[in-house]
Design a protein around this motif. Structure first.
Motif, PDB file in Angstrom:
ATOM      1  N   THR A  19      -7.195  -4.970  -1.244  1.00  0.00           N
ATOM      2  CA  THR A  19      -6.829  -3.606  -0.842  1.00  0.00           C
ATOM      3  C   THR A  19      -7.779  -2.679  -1.579  1.00  0.00           C
ATOM      4  O   THR A  19      -7.482  -2.180  -2.674  1.00  0.00           O
TER       5      THR A  19
ATOM      6  N   ARG B 232      -8.944   0.307  -1.645  1.00  0.00           N
ATOM      7  CA  ARG B 232      -8.709   1.666  -2.130  1.00  0.00           C
ATOM      8  C   ARG B 232      -7.989   1.692  -3.481  1.00  0.00           C
ATOM      9  O   ARG B 232      -8.040   2.684  -4.194  1.00  0.00           O
TER      10      ARG B 232
ATOM     11  N   SER C 117      -9.981   4.511  -8.464  1.00  0.00           N
ATOM     12  CA  SER C 117      -9.347   4.687  -7.157  1.00  0.00           C
ATOM     13  C   SER C 117      -9.164   6.163  -6.821  1.00  0.00           C
ATOM     14  O   SER C 117      -9.093   6.513  -5.640  1.00  0.00           O
TER      15      SER C 117
ATOM     16  N   ASN D 204     -14.079   4.088   1.066  1.00  0.00           N
ATOM     17  CA  ASN D 204     -12.936   3.197   1.267  1.00  0.00           C
ATOM     18  C   ASN D 204     -12.820   2.740   2.720  1.00  0.00           C
ATOM     19  O   ASN D 204     -12.317   1.638   2.986  1.00  0.00           O
TER      20      ASN D 204
ATOM     21  N   ASN E 167     -14.954  -0.222   2.770  1.00  0.00           N
ATOM     22  CA  ASN E 167     -14.751  -1.179   1.679  1.00  0.00           C
ATOM     23  C   ASN E 167     -16.047  -1.388   0.884  1.00  0.00           C
ATOM     24  O   ASN E 167     -16.398  -2.529   0.540  1.00  0.00           O
TER      25      ASN E 167
END
Length: 115
Positions: free
Chosen positions: A28, A30, A53, A73, A76
């Protein structure tokens, strides 16, 4: 399966620029703090830059004013823009993704700066 893959390294003359990219999958993205480290021959691995983050950024003193770190984000991906490169920036550059107790490394990309 988590993958962290760097790209963009190469040979450049002093004063030149390179942009490193790092794409991560299987996480994940983010939530993770993303970082760039480097390791020169015979030296310890050192932190170059990281971005949290919530987009807080830290840069090593040796690269302030020359390098910038950014993240996307949606893709990625994390990037390291390196300007005004010096021979002492020569190293293998590694991407690192960390969240709580989970951490992942890429395989590294070689950056060589000729004088």
């Amino acid at each position: 399966q988590v993958q962290v893959v760097e790209s963009g390294g190469g040979l450049v003359q002093a004063g030149g620029s390179l942009r490193l990219s790092c794409a991560a999958s299987g996480i994940t993205f983010r939530l993770y703090t993303l970082a760039w480290y480097r390791q020169a021959p015979g030296k310890q691995r050192e932190l170059v830059a990281d971005i949290s983050s919530n987009y807080n950024i830290k840069l090593a003193d040796s690269v302030k004013g020359r390098f910038t770190i950014s993240r996307d984000n949606a893709k990625n991906s994390v990037y390291l823009q390196m300007n005004s490169l010096k021979p002492e920036d020569t190293a293998v550059y590694y991407c690192n993704a960390v969240f709580q107790s989970s951490g992942y490394w890429g395989q590294g990309t070689q950056v060589t700066v000729s004088s």
